[in-house]
Motif scaffolding. Structure first.
Motif, mmCIF file in Angstrom:
data_model
loop_
_atom_site.group_PDB
_atom_site.id
_atom_site.type_symbol
_atom_site.label_atom_id
_atom_site.label_comp_id
_atom_site.label_asym_id
_atom_site.label_seq_id
_atom_site.Cartn_x
_atom_site.Cartn_y
_atom_site.Cartn_z
ATOM 1 N N TYR A 1 -0.108 -5.448 6.058
ATOM 2 C CA TYR A 1 0.047 -4.356 5.109
ATOM 3 C C TYR A 1 1.480 -3.852 5.196
ATOM 4 O O TYR A 1 2.035 -3.735 6.294
ATOM 5 C CB TYR A 1 -0.903 -3.208 5.439
ATOM 6 N N ALA B 1 -4.421 2.454 5.542
ATOM 7 C CA ALA B 1 -4.802 1.052 5.377
ATOM 8 C C ALA B 1 -5.026 0.381 6.723
ATOM 9 O O ALA B 1 -5.973 -0.386 6.916
ATOM 10 C CB ALA B 1 -3.732 0.308 4.582
ATOM 11 N N THR C 1 0.841 -1.190 0.000
ATOM 12 C CA THR C 1 0.000 0.000 0.000
ATOM 13 C C THR C 1 0.881 1.246 0.000
ATOM 14 O O THR C 1 1.978 1.239 0.564
ATOM 15 C CB THR C 1 -0.948 0.029 1.212
ATOM 16 N N ARG C 2 0.397 2.313 -0.620
ATOM 17 C CA ARG C 2 1.115 3.595 -0.623
ATOM 18 C C ARG C 2 0.853 4.390 0.657
ATOM 19 O O ARG C 2 1.612 5.298 0.989
ATOM 20 C CB ARG C 2 0.691 4.437 -1.832
ATOM 21 N N ASP C 3 -0.230 4.068 1.347
ATOM 22 C CA ASP C 3 -0.613 4.819 2.550
ATOM 23 C C ASP C 3 -0.845 3.822 3.674
ATOM 24 O O ASP C 3 -1.978 3.387 3.912
ATOM 25 C CB ASP C 3 -1.861 5.654 2.276
ATOM 26 N N ASP D 1 4.151 -1.337 -3.518
ATOM 27 C CA ASP D 1 3.251 -1.337 -4.664
ATOM 28 C C ASP D 1 1.914 -1.964 -4.266
ATOM 29 O O ASP D 1 1.880 -3.102 -3.797
ATOM 30 C CB ASP D 1 3.898 -2.133 -5.793
ATOM 31 N N PRO D 2 0.783 -1.270 -4.459
ATOM 32 C CA PRO D 2 -0.513 -1.849 -4.122
ATOM 33 C C PRO D 2 -0.856 -3.105 -4.917
ATOM 34 O O PRO D 2 -1.774 -3.842 -4.537
ATOM 35 C CB PRO D 2 -1.499 -0.716 -4.443
ATOM 36 N N PRO E 1 -8.954 -0.080 1.127
ATOM 37 C CA PRO E 1 -7.834 0.669 0.557
ATOM 38 C C PRO E 1 -7.312 0.033 -0.725
ATOM 39 O O PRO E 1 -7.304 -1.197 -0.874
ATOM 40 C CB PRO E 1 -6.776 0.607 1.666
ATOM 41 N N ASP E 2 -6.883 0.876 -1.659
ATOM 42 C CA ASP E 2 -6.264 0.448 -2.915
ATOM 43 C C ASP E 2 -7.204 -0.430 -3.737
ATOM 44 O O ASP E 2 -6.758 -1.224 -4.574
ATOM 45 C CB ASP E 2 -4.950 -0.303 -2.650
#
Length: 286
Positions: A53, A20, A14-16, A57-58, A240-241
């Motif tokens: 998590y 998440a 995940t980017r965040d 990369d998602p 998320p994502d």
């Protein structure tokens, strides 16, 4: 044949990371277990962790399955390599990260990263205490993306011990124990985890979740409804994502292996829900 004992965990990039984790605990109802660097471990039952998590990369997903013995892990590595699947043996650091004694990793025919673990840690006697009372009883199954469900069905049922419970179109619902399915293979152009399922105690938990999530503007993408295949009452929602989460309850168990005959259902809304709910999930429509 590789004897998969149970599905163990899912790892998602995940980017965040903070968002998440917030969603997983306050919306899904998972328990925060710990944070180590750029990884956060979460629990959906009494296991050490069922979801992790990490910052990345998602589209980077990993699914872990448990094997019972070290001999089975060694045999699995040999069978995979003999079948042309490159096997990566876990390092001590990798074992520590996954909380297991040993593991191997490989790619299935669609390119999904799969890990087989031996002696994964349990929850060390710690009671599962969720972030919110969603009624979750356990992490139960995944939907997995497949670029060729017929080919991948052959891999999971011939190289591994999965058995077909039912089909929806070409998508097989696969079991490795009595539970109707621990994995479903859905047509896709790319690999990855398509959805993550948690069982909840009863129908009331499904409906409480429906209103709870709607009030907080979480996107409901399917249900409430009832699957004609497993008989489970379900609710799917987006996290998320774009990851899809599912609650379900009342899933069928197949106890008579000898006489069970898989059924064919259409790849239409009726094949996914017997009550009339229509999915807003690309994998269930395309």
């Amino acid at each position: 044949m590789i004897n998969l004992h149970d599905i163990r965990y899912v790892y998602l990039g995940t980017r965040d990371l903070d968002s998440a984790v917030e969603f997983s605990t306050t919306m899904v109802g998972l328990q925060f277990a710990r944070r180590e660097g750029n990884r956060v471990y979460l629990r959906g039952d009494n296991r050490d962790h069922t979801l992790c998590y990490f910052e990345g990369d998602p589209a980077d997903h990993t699914v872990g399955f448990e094997l019972r013995t070290a001999a089975e892990l060694d045999a699995a590595a040999s069978e995979l390599e003999n079948g042309g699947h490159r096997v990566e043996w876990g390092t001590p650091e990798g074992c520590e990260m996954r909380r297991c004694q040993r593991y191997i990793a490989f790619r299935d025919p669609s390119g999904n990263r799969i890990e087989l673990v031996w002696r994964p840690f349990d929850g060390s006697g710690r009671r599962y205490f969720p972030g919110r009372d969603a009624g979750i009883t356990d992490f139960s199954h995944i939907g997995l993306c497949s670029t060729d469900p017929v080919r991948d069905e052959a891999f999971w049922t011939r190289v591994c011990n999965a058995r077909v419970s039912d089909w929806i179109g070409a998508a097989p619902l696969l079991r490795i124990d009595e539970v109707h399915h621990k994995m479903a293979l859905f047509p896709s152009k790319t690999p990855g985890v398509q959805h993550i399922n948690h069982q909840v105690a009863d129908f009331n938990d499904i409906m409480r979740a429906y209103y709870f999530l709607k009030e907080r503007n979480v996107r409901i993408v399917f249900g409430p409804g009832r699957h004609p295949t497993s008989g489970a009452i379900f609710l799917y929602f987006e996290g998320p994502d774009g990851m899809v989460y599912e609650y379900s309850t009342g899933v069928k168990r197949i106890t008579d292996e000898t006489n069970h005959v898989p059924r064919q259902f259409p790849f239409t809304p009726e094949g996914f829900c017997m009550w009339g709910s229509k999915p807003d999930i690309p994998a269930f429509r395309d």
